[in-house]
Motif scaffolding. Structure first.
Motif, short mmCIF file in Angstrom:
data_model
loop_
_atom_site.label_atom_id
_atom_site.label_comp_id
_atom_site.label_asym_id
_atom_site.label_seq_id
_atom_site.Cartn_x
_atom_site.Cartn_y
_atom_site.Cartn_z
N MET A 152 -17.01 -3.67 7.63
CA MET A 152 -17.56 -2.28 7.56
C MET A 152 -16.43 -1.46 8.37
N PRO A 153 -15.63 -1.96 9.13
CA PRO A 153 -14.38 -1.14 9.74
C PRO A 153 -13.50 -0.80 8.66
N LEU A 154 -13.20 -1.72 7.58
CA LEU A 154 -12.39 -1.41 6.65
C LEU A 154 -12.76 -0.26 5.69
N ILE A 155 -14.09 -0.36 5.38
CA ILE A 155 -14.75 0.59 4.53
C ILE A 155 -14.77 2.23 5.30
N ILE A 156 -15.15 2.19 6.57
CA ILE A 156 -15.16 3.34 7.41
C ILE A 156 -13.84 4.09 7.55
N GLY A 158 -10.65 2.68 6.61
CA GLY A 158 -9.57 2.39 5.86
C GLY A 158 -9.95 3.07 4.66
N ILE A 159 -10.59 2.60 3.83
CA ILE A 159 -10.95 3.06 2.36
C ILE A 159 -11.20 4.48 2.36
N LEU A 160 -12.34 4.66 3.11
CA LEU A 160 -12.83 6.16 3.19
C LEU A 160 -11.95 7.14 3.40
N PRO A 161 -11.01 6.89 4.60
CA PRO A 161 -9.98 8.20 4.89
C PRO A 161 -9.03 8.06 3.78
N ILE A 162 -8.48 7.02 3.00
CA ILE A 162 -7.96 7.09 1.94
C ILE A 162 -8.46 8.00 0.84
N VAL A 163 -9.57 7.70 0.34
CA VAL A 163 -10.35 8.62 -0.50
C VAL A 163 -10.22 10.14 -0.27
N ILE A 164 -10.70 10.38 0.97
CA ILE A 164 -10.99 11.75 1.67
C ILE A 164 -9.43 12.33 1.47
N ALA A 165 -8.46 11.52 1.82
CA ALA A 165 -7.06 12.31 1.83
C ALA A 165 -6.72 12.56 0.39
N ILE A 196 -3.15 7.33 8.18
CA ILE A 196 -4.07 6.46 8.90
C ILE A 196 -4.92 5.67 8.30
N GLY A 197 -5.34 6.15 6.85
CA GLY A 197 -6.29 4.93 6.02
C GLY A 197 -5.40 3.83 5.80
N ILE A 198 -4.31 4.01 5.62
CA ILE A 198 -3.31 3.08 5.02
C ILE A 198 -3.30 1.93 6.13
N PHE A 199 -2.79 2.62 7.58
CA PHE A 199 -2.68 1.58 8.60
C PHE A 199 -4.05 0.96 9.21
N MET A 200 -5.20 1.56 8.98
CA MET A 200 -6.44 1.01 9.35
C MET A 200 -6.95 0.14 8.09
N THR A 201 -6.60 0.07 6.88
CA THR A 201 -6.70 -0.87 5.94
C THR A 201 -6.05 -2.18 6.42
N LEU A 244 0.80 -1.22 0.01
CA LEU A 244 -0.03 -0.04 -0.01
C LEU A 244 0.76 1.31 0.11
N PHE A 245 1.84 1.21 0.81
CA PHE A 245 2.78 2.35 0.71
C PHE A 245 3.44 2.66 -0.56
N PHE A 246 3.86 1.67 -1.19
CA PHE A 246 4.74 1.75 -2.30
C PHE A 246 3.66 1.98 -3.58
N ALA A 247 2.35 1.64 -3.30
CA ALA A 247 1.23 2.05 -4.53
C ALA A 247 0.68 3.18 -4.40
N LEU A 248 0.54 3.56 -3.13
CA LEU A 248 -0.39 4.94 -3.01
C LEU A 248 0.39 6.12 -2.54
N LEU A 249 1.61 6.11 -2.09
CA LEU A 249 2.40 7.37 -1.78
C LEU A 249 2.74 7.91 -3.18
#
Length: 210
Positions: free
Chosen positions: A142-146, A148-155, A166-171, A55-60
């Motif tokens: 549901m925790p993954l969506i709320i 993990g995924i949602l914070p990444i999208v908002i970020a 935070i989104g990455i760690f929670m994912t 995730l870090f290598f892909a998203l950053l």
């Protein structure tokens, strides 16, 4: 070869195991067949380590392309702040499991329990009643969506780097949940009546079908 040493169960786990076994016997008397879909904690932790690297290598790099003005690296203070938020959200993660499953459980929140696996120091939420397949999967993801995924999208939308971390760690913290759901989805059955029941002492679930 020595036998694998079984971990000592807590009083709460022993009580849940007794309830679990009684429910299993009742479902068996109703014609249900039992299939275990447990997930090893060690394997889940290995998947989580791989996931955080990927995730870090892909998203950053993608985040840097979307927001070239943003500073990707965190200061020492920012890093510790993210860790503190992450530890708090681990508890919220389990609460989201419980709140979601409680909407479907026969006795609501009374069927939900929380605790920590002492040998692996892993927090957990468990539902002490069998659930329909869709309800179980919804609560598991549901925790993954709320968180993990949602914070990444908002970020990505607002360009806020700490929220991305935070989104990455929670994912990554939802790796075990994803593995459990994948096991459920990969299990093929022609049965018209399928229930999923949280295992009381192991990570994963048990399917009952008829």
């Amino acid at each position: 070869m020595t036998a694998k040493k079984e971990r000592k169960l807590t009083d709460a786990e022993i009580r849940r195991l007794e309830t679990f076994n009684a429910t299993c016997d009742e479902l068996a008397s109703q014609g249900y067949k039992r299939v275990g879909l447990e997930v090893g904690i060690l394997f889940a932790n290995i998947v989580a380590i791989v996931a955080v690297i990927v995730l870090f290598f892909a998203l950053l790099p993608l985040f840097s392309m979307a927001h070239p003005e943003a500073e990707i690296s965190l200061s020492l203070g920012g890093f510790f702040a993210v860790i503190v938020v992450f530890l708090v959200l681990i508890v919220v993660h389990e609460l989201i499991h419980g709140l979601t499953w409680s909407f479907y459980a026969p006795r609501g929140f009374k069927d939900i329990e929380f605790g920590i696996m002492r040998d692996s120091f892993t927090p957990y939420c468990t539902c002490s009643a069998p659930l329909q397949r869709g309800a179980y999967i919804t609560g598991a993801l549901m925790p993954l969506i709320i968180l993990g995924i949602l914070p990444i999208v908002i970020a990505f939308v607002i360009g806020y780097v700490p929220l991305l971390y935070i989104g990455i760690f929670m994912t990554v913290s939802a790796a075990g949940d994803v593995l459990i759901v994948l096991k459920v989805l990969r299990y093929k059955t022609t049965a018209s009546d399928v229930l999923l029941y949280d295992h009381p002492t192991e990570a994963g679930s048990v399917i009952f079908e008829r």
